[in-house]
Design a protein around this motif. Structure first.
Motif, PDB file in Angstrom:
ATOM      1  N   ILE A   1      -8.503  -5.050   2.275  1.00 60.62           N
ATOM      2  CA  ILE A   1      -9.040  -4.301   1.139  1.00 60.62           C
ATOM      3  C   ILE A   1      -9.753  -3.040   1.624  1.00 60.62           C
ATOM      4  N   VAL A   2     -10.513  -3.142   2.700  1.00 57.77           N
ATOM      5  CA  VAL A   2     -11.187  -1.980   3.278  1.00 57.77           C
ATOM      6  C   VAL A   2     -10.156  -0.929   3.699  1.00 57.77           C
ATOM      7  N   HIS A   3      -9.061  -1.397   4.296  1.00 55.07           N
ATOM      8  CA  HIS A   3      -7.991  -0.473   4.711  1.00 55.07           C
ATOM      9  C   HIS A   3      -7.400   0.228   3.489  1.00 55.07           C
ATOM     10  N   TRP A   4      -7.150  -0.516   2.423  1.00 58.72           N
ATOM     11  CA  TRP A   4      -6.644   0.088   1.194  1.00 58.72           C
ATOM     12  C   TRP A   4      -7.615   1.142   0.677  1.00 58.72           C
ATOM     13  N   TYR A   5      -8.877   0.800   0.658  1.00 61.04           N
ATOM     14  CA  TYR A   5      -9.877   1.731   0.141  1.00 61.04           C
ATOM     15  C   TYR A   5      -9.875   3.031   0.942  1.00 61.04           C
ATOM     16  N   GLU A   6      -9.878   2.914   2.249  1.00 58.94           N
ATOM     17  CA  GLU A   6      -9.942   4.108   3.094  1.00 58.94           C
ATOM     18  C   GLU A   6      -8.722   4.996   2.895  1.00 58.94           C
ATOM     19  N   ARG A   7      -7.561   4.381   2.795  1.00 56.51           N
ATOM     20  CA  ARG A   7      -6.332   5.163   2.610  1.00 56.51           C
ATOM     21  C   ARG A   7      -6.303   5.825   1.229  1.00 56.51           C
ATOM     22  N   LEU A   8      -6.651   5.090   0.201  1.00 55.13           N
ATOM     23  CA  LEU A   8      -6.591   5.633  -1.153  1.00 55.13           C
ATOM     24  C   LEU A   8      -7.700   6.645  -1.399  1.00 55.13           C
ATOM     25  N   HIS A   9      -8.858   6.434  -0.788  1.00 55.41           N
ATOM     26  CA  HIS A   9      -9.939   7.418  -0.915  1.00 55.41           C
ATOM     27  C   HIS A   9      -9.542   8.736  -0.252  1.00 55.41           C
ATOM     28  N   SER A  10      -8.850   8.642   0.855  1.00 62.86           N
ATOM     29  CA  SER A  10      -8.366   9.849   1.525  1.00 62.86           C
ATOM     30  C   SER A  10      -7.317  10.565   0.678  1.00 62.86           C
ATOM     31  N   LEU A  11      -6.498   9.792  -0.030  1.00 64.68           N
ATOM     32  CA  LEU A  11      -5.449  10.360  -0.869  1.00 64.68           C
ATOM     33  C   LEU A  11      -6.014  10.973  -2.144  1.00 64.68           C
ATOM     34  N   LEU A  12      -7.024  10.307  -2.720  1.00 65.13           N
ATOM     35  CA  LEU A  12      -7.617  10.737  -3.987  1.00 65.13           C
ATOM     36  C   LEU A  12      -9.129  10.881  -3.828  1.00 65.13           C
ATOM     37  N   PRO A  13      -9.574  11.868  -3.078  1.00 65.97           N
ATOM     38  CA  PRO A  13     -11.018  12.002  -2.833  1.00 65.97           C
ATOM     39  C   PRO A  13     -11.825  12.289  -4.089  1.00 65.97           C
TER      40      PRO A  13
ATOM     41  N   LEU B   1       0.818  -1.210   0.000  1.00 68.07           N
ATOM     42  CA  LEU B   1       0.000   0.000   0.000  1.00 68.07           C
ATOM     43  C   LEU B   1       0.851   1.260   0.000  1.00 68.07           C
ATOM     44  N   GLU B   2       1.904   1.276   0.793  1.00 66.96           N
ATOM     45  CA  GLU B   2       2.733   2.471   0.881  1.00 66.96           C
ATOM     46  C   GLU B   2       3.365   2.831  -0.460  1.00 66.96           C
ATOM     47  N   GLU B   3       3.754   1.820  -1.224  1.00 70.39           N
ATOM     48  CA  GLU B   3       4.339   2.076  -2.542  1.00 70.39           C
ATOM     49  C   GLU B   3       3.283   2.611  -3.501  1.00 70.39           C
ATOM     50  N   VAL B   4       2.089   2.036  -3.449  1.00 70.13           N
ATOM     51  CA  VAL B   4       0.994   2.502  -4.293  1.00 70.13           C
ATOM     52  C   VAL B   4       0.650   3.945  -3.948  1.00 70.13           C
ATOM     53  N   GLU B   5       0.586   4.254  -2.671  1.00 67.37           N
ATOM     54  CA  GLU B   5       0.284   5.622  -2.243  1.00 67.37           C
ATOM     55  C   GLU B   5       1.339   6.602  -2.753  1.00 67.37           C
ATOM     56  N   ALA B   6       2.613   6.201  -2.672  1.00 65.06           N
ATOM     57  CA  ALA B   6       3.683   7.088  -3.114  1.00 65.06           C
ATOM     58  C   ALA B   6       3.576   7.383  -4.608  1.00 65.06           C
ATOM     59  N   LEU B   7       3.158   6.390  -5.397  1.00 64.18           N
ATOM     60  CA  LEU B   7       3.012   6.584  -6.832  1.00 64.18           C
ATOM     61  C   LEU B   7       1.806   7.460  -7.168  1.00 64.18           C
ATOM     62  N   LEU B   8       0.730   7.284  -6.409  1.00 61.94           N
ATOM     63  CA  LEU B   8      -0.501   8.017  -6.689  1.00 61.94           C
ATOM     64  C   LEU B   8      -0.513   9.432  -6.104  1.00 61.94           C
ATOM     65  N   ALA B   9       0.373   9.697  -5.157  1.00 61.49           N
ATOM     66  CA  ALA B   9       0.370  10.996  -4.475  1.00 61.49           C
ATOM     67  C   ALA B   9       0.616  12.160  -5.428  1.00 61.49           C
ATOM     68  N   LYS B  10       1.309  11.892  -6.529  1.00 63.09           N
ATOM     69  CA  LYS B  10       1.652  12.961  -7.473  1.00 63.09           C
ATOM     70  C   LYS B  10       0.710  13.025  -8.672  1.00 63.09           C
ATOM     71  N   VAL B  11      -0.314  12.194  -8.668  1.00 60.79           N
ATOM     72  CA  VAL B  11      -1.240  12.158  -9.804  1.00 60.79           C
ATOM     73  C   VAL B  11      -2.093  13.420  -9.804  1.00 60.79           C
TER      74      VAL B  11
END
Length: 214
Positions: free
Chosen positions: A48-60, A18-28
């Motif tokens: 999966i729920v944890h991934w969703y919550e983190r990525l939704h927060s990153l890319l609302p 997840l941390e690697e995915v977040e780092a890649l998506l943070a600059k999108v």
């Protein structure tokens, strides 16, 4: 009148944390993709729920779809789900997820695309179009097969599998509504630059999708 445009979906690879995915998506850049799919077959519903919550927060601003795990999708109220060969069918998924959820089905033929439409899907994902490392040993289906599906399907068809910015226009010429990529983004040294290249090719509108999508 709805805007006729081709869409871009990003799909996680299942090979990154997840941390690697977040780092890649943070600059999108905001608005640069139409949906992000969490496709992590080896992870349980809680993760999966944890991934969703983190990525939704990153890319609302980005719709986040969950692949296969309808329990996790229902728990977070995901706006979309992607169903595979072993998943529940669209009709059963609709009962669980409700009318507002966009339901996609992965298909490999025109017949499967028509069946998905009859069962209440909103769009289909067809592939793999070109050779891809995620389908080693399996021959690609090619753009002719893609065109057969887009001609037969009453639903928007999103192409997947080995799609790069260099072959996007060839794929769009087959009439699909857009493309989905995994390593084409997540496996790149400059993922944001690659994403912008996809958007440039999709924005050329060299052809009109045979079905509208979102």
């Amino acid at each position: 009148m709805r805007n006729r445009r081709h869409v871009l979906h990003l799909i996680t690879t299942g090979r990154q944390e997840l941390e690697e995915v977040e780092a890649l998506l943070a600059k999108v850049p905001e608005g640069s993709l139409d949906a992000l799919h969490i496709r992590e077959k080896h992870r349980g519903a809680k993760e999966i729920v944890h991934w969703y919550e983190r990525l939704h927060s990153l890319l609302p601003w980005a719709p986040i779809y969950i692949n296969d795990r309808l329990d996790a999708a229902a728990a977070v109220g995901s706006p979309g789900v992607q169903l595979g060969y072993t998943s529940l069918g669209p009709a059963a998924a609709r009962k669980l997820m409700g009318e507002r959820t966009r339901i996609g089905v992965s298909v490999h033929s025109a017949l499967e695309a028509v069946k998905a439409a009859e069962e209440g899907a909103d769009y289909v994902l067809f592939g793999h179009v070109y050779l891809t490392g995620s389908k080693e040993g399996l021959a690609p289906r090619g753009t002719e097969a893609l065109a057969e599906v887009t001609n037969a399907s009453p639903l928007p068809v999103i192409a997947i599998g080995g799609i790069t910015p260099d072959n996007v226009r060839e794929v769009l010429a087959a009439g699909c509504a857009g493309v989905a990529v995994l390593s084409g983004f997540f496996g790149q040294k400059d993922p944001v630059g690659q994403l912008l290249r996809y958007q440039e090719e999709l924005g050329r509108r060299a052809s009109t999708p045979r079905r509208l999508s979102q």
